[in-house]
Design a protein around this motif. Structure first.
Motif, PDB file in Angstrom:
ATOM      1  N   ARG A  48       0.830  -1.206   0.000  1.00 25.03           N
ATOM      2  CA  ARG A  48       0.000   0.000   0.000  1.00 25.03           C
ATOM      3  C   ARG A  48       0.866   1.258   0.000  1.00 25.03           C
ATOM      4  N   THR A  49       1.900   1.242   0.824  1.00 30.90           N
ATOM      5  CA  THR A  49       2.804   2.395   0.866  1.00 30.90           C
ATOM      6  C   THR A  49       3.496   2.592  -0.474  1.00 30.90           C
ATOM      7  N   ASN A  50       3.952   1.502  -1.061  1.00 30.25           N
ATOM      8  CA  ASN A  50       4.628   1.589  -2.362  1.00 30.25           C
ATOM      9  C   ASN A  50       3.696   2.143  -3.439  1.00 30.25           C
ATOM     10  N   ARG A  51       2.456   1.703  -3.444  1.00 24.31           N
ATOM     11  CA  ARG A  51       1.502   2.197  -4.438  1.00 24.31           C
ATOM     12  C   ARG A  51       1.231   3.684  -4.250  1.00 24.31           C
ATOM     13  N   GLU A  52       1.191   4.113  -2.997  1.00 23.83           N
ATOM     14  CA  GLU A  52       1.009   5.537  -2.729  1.00 23.83           C
ATOM     15  C   GLU A  52       2.229   6.326  -3.187  1.00 23.83           C
ATOM     16  N   LEU A  53       3.421   5.824  -2.895  1.00 16.02           N
ATOM     17  CA  LEU A  53       4.647   6.515  -3.301  1.00 16.02           C
ATOM     18  C   LEU A  53       4.743   6.633  -4.818  1.00 16.02           C
ATOM     19  N   LEU A  58       4.150  10.256  -9.614  1.00 13.25           N
ATOM     20  CA  LEU A  58       3.669  10.492 -10.975  1.00 13.25           C
ATOM     21  C   LEU A  58       2.636  11.617 -11.038  1.00 13.25           C
ATOM     22  N   GLY A  59       2.341  12.206  -9.890  1.00 17.12           N
ATOM     23  CA  GLY A  59       1.343  13.262  -9.855  1.00 17.12           C
ATOM     24  C   GLY A  59      -0.074  12.732  -9.868  1.00 17.12           C
ATOM     25  N   LEU A  60      -0.256  11.470  -9.457  1.00 19.72           N
ATOM     26  CA  LEU A  60      -1.568  10.830  -9.462  1.00 19.72           C
ATOM     27  C   LEU A  60      -2.121  10.699  -8.053  1.00 19.72           C
ATOM     28  N   ASP A  61      -3.431  10.682  -7.949  1.00 20.70           N
ATOM     29  CA  ASP A  61      -4.108  10.369  -6.700  1.00 20.70           C
ATOM     30  C   ASP A  61      -4.121   8.845  -6.562  1.00 20.70           C
ATOM     31  N   PRO A  62      -3.505   8.274  -5.511  1.00 24.52           N
ATOM     32  CA  PRO A  62      -3.488   6.813  -5.369  1.00 24.52           C
ATOM     33  C   PRO A  62      -4.872   6.184  -5.401  1.00 24.52           C
ATOM     34  N   ALA A  63      -5.873   6.919  -4.963  1.00 28.79           N
ATOM     35  CA  ALA A  63      -7.241   6.390  -4.951  1.00 28.79           C
ATOM     36  C   ALA A  63      -7.867   6.384  -6.335  1.00 28.79           C
ATOM     37  N   ARG A  64      -7.192   7.013  -7.310  1.00 24.06           N
ATOM     38  CA  ARG A  64      -7.711   7.073  -8.678  1.00 24.06           C
ATOM     39  C   ARG A  64      -6.880   6.220  -9.624  1.00 24.06           C
ATOM     40  N   VAL A  65      -6.266   5.179  -9.077  1.00 22.14           N
ATOM     41  CA  VAL A  65      -5.532   4.200  -9.883  1.00 22.14           C
ATOM     42  C   VAL A  65      -6.301   2.886  -9.823  1.00 22.14           C
ATOM     43  N   VAL A  66      -6.583   2.298 -10.973  1.00 22.06           N
ATOM     44  CA  VAL A  66      -7.346   1.052 -11.042  1.00 22.06           C
ATOM     45  C   VAL A  66      -6.402  -0.106 -11.343  1.00 22.06           C
ATOM     46  N   TRP A  67      -6.478  -1.147 -10.511  1.00 19.32           N
ATOM     47  CA  TRP A  67      -5.620  -2.324 -10.646  1.00 19.32           C
ATOM     48  C   TRP A  67      -6.437  -3.509 -11.132  1.00 19.32           C
ATOM     49  N   MET A  68      -5.737  -4.569 -11.521  1.00 17.81           N
ATOM     50  CA  MET A  68      -6.386  -5.799 -11.993  1.00 17.81           C
ATOM     51  C   MET A  68      -5.956  -6.993 -11.155  1.00 17.81           C
ATOM     52  N   ASN A  69      -6.787  -8.018 -11.128  1.00 17.22           N
ATOM     53  CA  ASN A  69      -6.403  -9.345 -10.651  1.00 17.22           C
ATOM     54  C   ASN A  69      -6.078 -10.153 -11.906  1.00 17.22           C
ATOM     55  N   TRP A  83     -12.619   0.319  -8.380  1.00 11.80           N
ATOM     56  CA  TRP A  83     -13.554  -0.759  -8.062  1.00 11.80           C
ATOM     57  C   TRP A  83     -14.319  -0.410  -6.785  1.00 11.80           C
ATOM     58  N   PRO A  84     -15.633  -0.640  -6.749  1.00 12.99           N
ATOM     59  CA  PRO A  84     -16.434  -0.231  -5.593  1.00 12.99           C
ATOM     60  C   PRO A  84     -16.207  -1.087  -4.352  1.00 12.99           C
ATOM     61  N   THR A  85     -15.611  -2.259  -4.502  1.00 16.53           N
ATOM     62  CA  THR A  85     -15.348  -3.128  -3.352  1.00 16.53           C
ATOM     63  C   THR A  85     -13.870  -3.490  -3.339  1.00 16.53           C
ATOM     64  N   ARG A  86     -13.460  -4.192  -2.298  1.00 14.29           N
ATOM     65  CA  ARG A  86     -12.060  -4.605  -2.189  1.00 14.29           C
ATOM     66  C   ARG A  86     -11.721  -5.734  -3.155  1.00 14.29           C
TER      67      ARG A  86
END
Length: 246
Positions: A48-53, A58-69, A83-86
């Motif tokens: 989580r810390t790494n994704r925030e860093l 990159l000038g991005l909001d960490p909450a506005r990055v979409v990941w995949m499984n 994604w609306p859920t975890r």
């Protein structure tokens, strides 16, 4: 980290692309340092810390990055927000027409494929390993972009660090199986054994689909100590590629 500085982001007509390396994070051995993969055994807090860093660099909001499984398939999901859920769906491609929303793809030898049509305001990210490339994840991503108004003639494509054809050794039967689907992926290692070049296969598919503006990273993840490589280390972290529009 490639892209840790804003001036390291690759930009084209309002579309932005970035690829990370393994440095600048908080993960411990064997995931040091900037592991962005949440399913490789690393401490979740470190990820989580790494994704925030990475996002903030990159000038991005960490909450506005979409990941995949990612599951080495060809399914592509259209998104207009996080994604609306975890629970993150099992897909290997994402597409959005939402500006400012960043799409992310995780790799550690596979090919991260970032796509953008700045005119249509559409971007996509795809995870193209050997199975996904054969399954057609890249054509599926292009088709999903077209459904939102993108034109392949306008699409900008960037592929990131991945294991190269000189290093990706496979059994001869596997090479033949891959080449039967995508002849451009047929390769030979630097020591003369059968190999597969997934990046070459991806770019051949993009060429056939009409995508002309293409560039690929010169980095081979297996050869580079600055990048994670599953084939080299097995237990290791994950790099990320990001794409977004202003």
């Amino acid at each position: 980290m490639i892209g840790q500085r804003r001036d390291a982001v690759i930009s084209a007509s309002g579309a932005h692309f970035a690829f990370t390396d393994r440095w600048g994070g908080v993960s411990a051995v064997p995931y040091e340092e900037l592991n962005l993969g949440g399913a490789v055994g690393d401490d979740p807090d470190a990820v989580r810390t790494n994704r925030e860093l990475a996002a903030k660099a990159l000038g991005l909001d960490p909450a506005r990055v979409v990941w995949m499984n990612q599951v080495h398939g060809s399914d592509v999901a259209q998104v207009d927000g996080p994604w609306p859920t975890r629970r993150t769906p099992a897909v290997d491609g994402l597409v959005t027409a939402t500006r400012g929303l960043a799409l992310a793809v995780l790799t550690a030898d596979c090919v991260p494929v970032l796509l953008a049509d700045p005119v249509a305001g559409v971007v996509a990210a795809a995870h193209a390993g050997r199975p996904g490339m054969i399954a057609g994840v890249v054509p599926e991503a292009i088709a999903a972009m077209e459904s939102l108004g993108a034109d392949p003639a306008r699409i900008v494509a960037r592929t990131g660090p991945a294991v190269c054809g000189r290093c990706y050794e496979v059994p001869d039967a596997m090479r033949a199986e891959v080449a039967a689907v995508e002849p451009a992926a047929y390769a030979e290692t630097s020591w003369g054994t059968p190999a597969v070049d997934v990046t070459a296969g991806v770019h051949a598919q993009l060429e056939r689909l009409g995508v002309r503006d293409r560039e690929q990273s010169p980095v081979c993840t297996l050869e580079s100590g600055d990048h994670f490589s599953y084939r080299r280390d097995r237990t290791t972290g994950r790099l990320a590629g990001y794409v977004w529009l202003d």
